[in-house]
Design a protein around this motif. Sequence first.
Motif, mmCIF file in Angstrom:
data_model
loop_
_atom_site.group_PDB
_atom_site.id
_atom_site.type_symbol
_atom_site.label_atom_id
_atom_site.label_comp_id
_atom_site.label_asym_id
_atom_site.label_seq_id
_atom_site.Cartn_x
_atom_site.Cartn_y
_atom_site.Cartn_z
ATOM 1 N N LYS A 285 35.371 30.557 27.666
ATOM 2 C CA LYS A 285 35.715 31.956 27.418
ATOM 3 C C LYS A 285 37.053 32.237 28.081
ATOM 4 O O LYS A 285 37.148 32.349 29.297
ATOM 5 N N GLU A 286 38.121 32.337 27.289
ATOM 6 C CA GLU A 286 39.457 32.504 27.832
ATOM 7 C C GLU A 286 39.791 33.977 28.060
ATOM 8 O O GLU A 286 39.417 34.834 27.268
ATOM 9 N N LEU A 287 40.512 34.242 29.143
ATOM 10 C CA LEU A 287 40.893 35.600 29.517
ATOM 11 C C LEU A 287 42.417 35.715 29.475
ATOM 12 O O LEU A 287 43.120 34.801 29.899
ATOM 13 N N TYR A 288 42.897 36.849 28.998
ATOM 14 C CA TYR A 288 44.326 36.975 28.713
ATOM 15 C C TYR A 288 45.120 37.741 29.763
ATOM 16 O O TYR A 288 46.348 37.833 29.656
ATOM 17 N N THR A 289 44.462 38.270 30.773
ATOM 18 C CA THR A 289 45.172 38.935 31.863
ATOM 19 C C THR A 289 44.497 38.612 33.194
ATOM 20 O O THR A 289 43.325 38.234 33.238
ATOM 21 N N HIS A 290 45.258 38.797 34.273
ATOM 22 C CA HIS A 290 44.690 38.605 35.610
ATOM 23 C C HIS A 290 43.647 39.681 35.912
ATOM 24 O O HIS A 290 42.692 39.429 36.655
ATOM 25 N N THR A 291 43.822 40.855 35.338
ATOM 26 C CA THR A 291 42.841 41.925 35.534
ATOM 27 C C THR A 291 41.479 41.506 35.000
ATOM 28 O O THR A 291 40.443 41.742 35.641
ATOM 29 N N GLU A 292 41.463 40.864 33.832
ATOM 30 C CA GLU A 292 40.201 40.380 33.265
ATOM 31 C C GLU A 292 39.552 39.351 34.186
ATOM 32 O O GLU A 292 38.324 39.318 34.339
ATOM 33 N N VAL A 293 40.370 38.500 34.796
ATOM 34 C CA VAL A 293 39.845 37.457 35.692
ATOM 35 C C VAL A 293 39.132 38.090 36.881
ATOM 36 O O VAL A 293 37.982 37.755 37.183
ATOM 37 N N VAL A 294 39.809 39.023 37.572
ATOM 38 C CA VAL A 294 39.198 39.596 38.779
ATOM 39 C C VAL A 294 37.999 40.483 38.434
ATOM 40 O O VAL A 294 37.026 40.548 39.197
ATOM 41 N N LYS A 295 38.038 41.146 37.295
ATOM 42 C CA LYS A 295 36.890 41.967 36.877
ATOM 43 C C LYS A 295 35.669 41.098 36.593
ATOM 44 O O LYS A 295 34.540 41.480 36.918
ATOM 45 N N LYS A 296 35.900 39.939 35.998
ATOM 46 C CA LYS A 296 34.778 39.047 35.687
ATOM 47 C C LYS A 296 34.134 38.540 36.976
ATOM 48 O O LYS A 296 32.902 38.417 37.069
ATOM 49 N N ILE A 297 34.957 38.242 37.979
ATOM 50 C CA ILE A 297 34.421 37.778 39.263
ATOM 51 C C ILE A 297 33.691 38.922 39.974
ATOM 52 O O ILE A 297 32.582 38.749 40.487
ATOM 53 N N THR A 298 34.303 40.087 39.985
ATOM 54 C CA THR A 298 33.695 41.248 40.646
ATOM 55 C C THR A 298 32.332 41.595 40.046
ATOM 56 O O THR A 298 31.403 41.969 40.763
ATOM 57 N N LEU B 289 30.261 25.968 40.497
ATOM 58 C CA LEU B 289 30.905 27.277 40.488
ATOM 59 C C LEU B 289 31.346 27.614 39.068
ATOM 60 O O LEU B 289 31.949 26.788 38.374
ATOM 61 N N ARG B 290 31.054 28.839 38.645
ATOM 62 C CA ARG B 290 31.518 29.322 37.343
ATOM 63 C C ARG B 290 32.928 29.878 37.526
ATOM 64 O O ARG B 290 33.152 30.728 38.394
ATOM 65 N N ILE B 291 33.863 29.423 36.699
ATOM 66 C CA ILE B 291 35.246 29.848 36.864
ATOM 67 C C ILE B 291 35.669 30.811 35.758
ATOM 68 O O ILE B 291 35.297 30.649 34.593
ATOM 69 N N ALA B 292 36.432 31.829 36.143
ATOM 70 C CA ALA B 292 37.062 32.736 35.176
ATOM 71 C C ALA B 292 38.420 32.144 34.837
ATOM 72 O O ALA B 292 39.282 32.018 35.706
ATOM 73 N N CYS B 293 38.611 31.750 33.578
ATOM 74 C CA CYS B 293 39.797 30.986 33.155
ATOM 75 C C CYS B 293 40.768 31.836 32.353
ATOM 76 O O CYS B 293 40.354 32.545 31.435
ATOM 77 N N ARG B 294 42.054 31.725 32.661
ATOM 78 C CA ARG B 294 43.079 32.302 31.801
ATOM 79 C C ARG B 294 43.182 31.466 30.528
ATOM 80 O O ARG B 294 42.672 30.359 30.434
ATOM 81 N N ASN B 295 43.893 32.000 29.553
ATOM 82 C CA ASN B 295 44.018 31.345 28.257
ATOM 83 C C ASN B 295 44.965 30.151 28.311
ATOM 84 O O ASN B 295 45.885 30.091 29.126
ATOM 85 N N LYS B 296 44.725 29.188 27.437
ATOM 86 C CA LYS B 296 45.606 28.030 27.319
ATOM 87 C C LYS B 296 47.008 28.489 26.937
ATOM 88 O O LYS B 296 47.190 29.358 26.097
ATOM 89 N N GLY B 297 48.001 27.878 27.567
ATOM 90 C CA GLY B 297 49.381 28.274 27.307
ATOM 91 C C GLY B 297 49.920 29.268 28.316
ATOM 92 O O GLY B 297 51.130 29.465 28.413
ATOM 93 N N SER B 298 49.027 29.898 29.078
ATOM 94 C CA SER B 298 49.492 30.791 30.142
ATOM 95 C C SER B 298 49.928 29.940 31.332
ATOM 96 O O SER B 298 49.433 28.827 31.540
ATOM 97 N N GLY B 299 50.855 30.476 32.128
ATOM 98 C CA GLY B 299 51.330 29.723 33.284
ATOM 99 C C GLY B 299 50.226 29.443 34.281
ATOM 100 O O GLY B 299 50.167 28.372 34.894
ATOM 101 N N THR B 300 49.324 30.407 34.449
ATOM 102 C CA THR B 300 48.226 30.241 35.406
ATOM 103 C C THR B 300 47.259 29.160 34.934
ATOM 104 O O THR B 300 46.780 28.351 35.744
ATOM 105 N N ARG B 301 46.965 29.119 33.641
ATOM 106 C CA ARG B 301 46.072 28.079 33.115
ATOM 107 C C ARG B 301 46.729 26.708 33.247
ATOM 108 O O ARG B 301 46.063 25.708 33.582
ATOM 109 N N ASN B 302 48.040 26.638 33.012
ATOM 110 C CA ASN B 302 48.754 25.365 33.194
ATOM 111 C C ASN B 302 48.603 24.857 34.628
ATOM 112 O O ASN B 302 48.374 23.662 34.859
#
Length: 345
Positions: free
Chosen positions: A264-277, A226-239
């Motif tokens: 490829k790090e993403l800086y918002t949750h919006t970017e994460v869901v858009k990448k999956i969509t 599975l390809r994962i859309a990842c938040r950036n290091k240091g974000s609470g979600t990435r932790n």
Amino acid sequence: MEEDLRIRYEAILEINGVKVIDKLVADLLRKIKEKGSILAASRSLGIPYSRAWEIIVRIERLTGKQIIETSRGGRGGGGTRLTSYGSRLLELYSRAEEKLYRLAPSQSMRFVSIEEPDVIVAYSHDPLLEFILGDLERNNYRVEGLCIGSSKALATLALEESDIACIHLYDPVTKTYNKPYIEKQWFSQEVVYLGGYLRELVFAIHPNIKISNIDQILEKIISGELRIACRNKGSGTRNYLDYLINDYIGKHGIESINIVGCEKELYTHTEVVKKITSGKADVGLTIKHLAVSYGLKTIHVTWERYECITLKEKLGKKPVIVFKELLDKKYLSKYIQELTGYRLD
């Protein structure tokens, strides 16, 4: 007309054809190095503090490496300084600039001064918080919002470069949120809790992916299926994602790891869901509110604590007082009733 025309030469440092450093960025890095503070550097250059952070985040995103590091107290005092990589980038740019100026000296850039904000709020991306910031602005306060992730938000508060930090950092040792990270910054006695709420963290899944539980998701993420859309290091979600993956690896004794997507790090949750969509990723750890808004399947992971804090010395500031009032449960409930994946703490 012709007497108003001027030719200006400028050095630009690129990575794979994408501009990383120009004169403005180089001047910002020089000021950070000189003053030991992003806030002082931005004020010196006459640019918004949020703009300075946008520049830093963009460079780290393009290069995949940290260019600044922060500390509070300790030997030599606290502050912000360039990492070895950040210093190297500045050195490369300075060499190019020096060579260019020998060939074609240029006039220095000018920056327009800006009005000082009434309050600076550093935060990890959250739609509900952005509604609250909008209401704070409607109370006639000039708000500067820094959507820079939990770790950086906490660092700005520790360095007294922001008035409020809103964070969600999970500590797997104590199984609690935020407090252990505040203690690591050496200022737990100075911190005051303003308020917060719970939000539902889920794995958002592309509609074409057939999967039914968290273990299956983690297994397929670790194997690269599975390809994962990842938040950036240091974000609470990435932790929290790193905690889930490391815990699964430890429990199952996995040695071969082939995670696809976190480069490829993403800086918002919006970017994460858009990448999956869009089909560019299969799955991502994100907040339920946005996953549902974009029509993605979800699997519940946890309810996480999203908290806003300030320093005792800032409690008297009127916009901080109003912000605390906006986090009151009576006020929050009107939003939470309308937003999927939120509840009062």
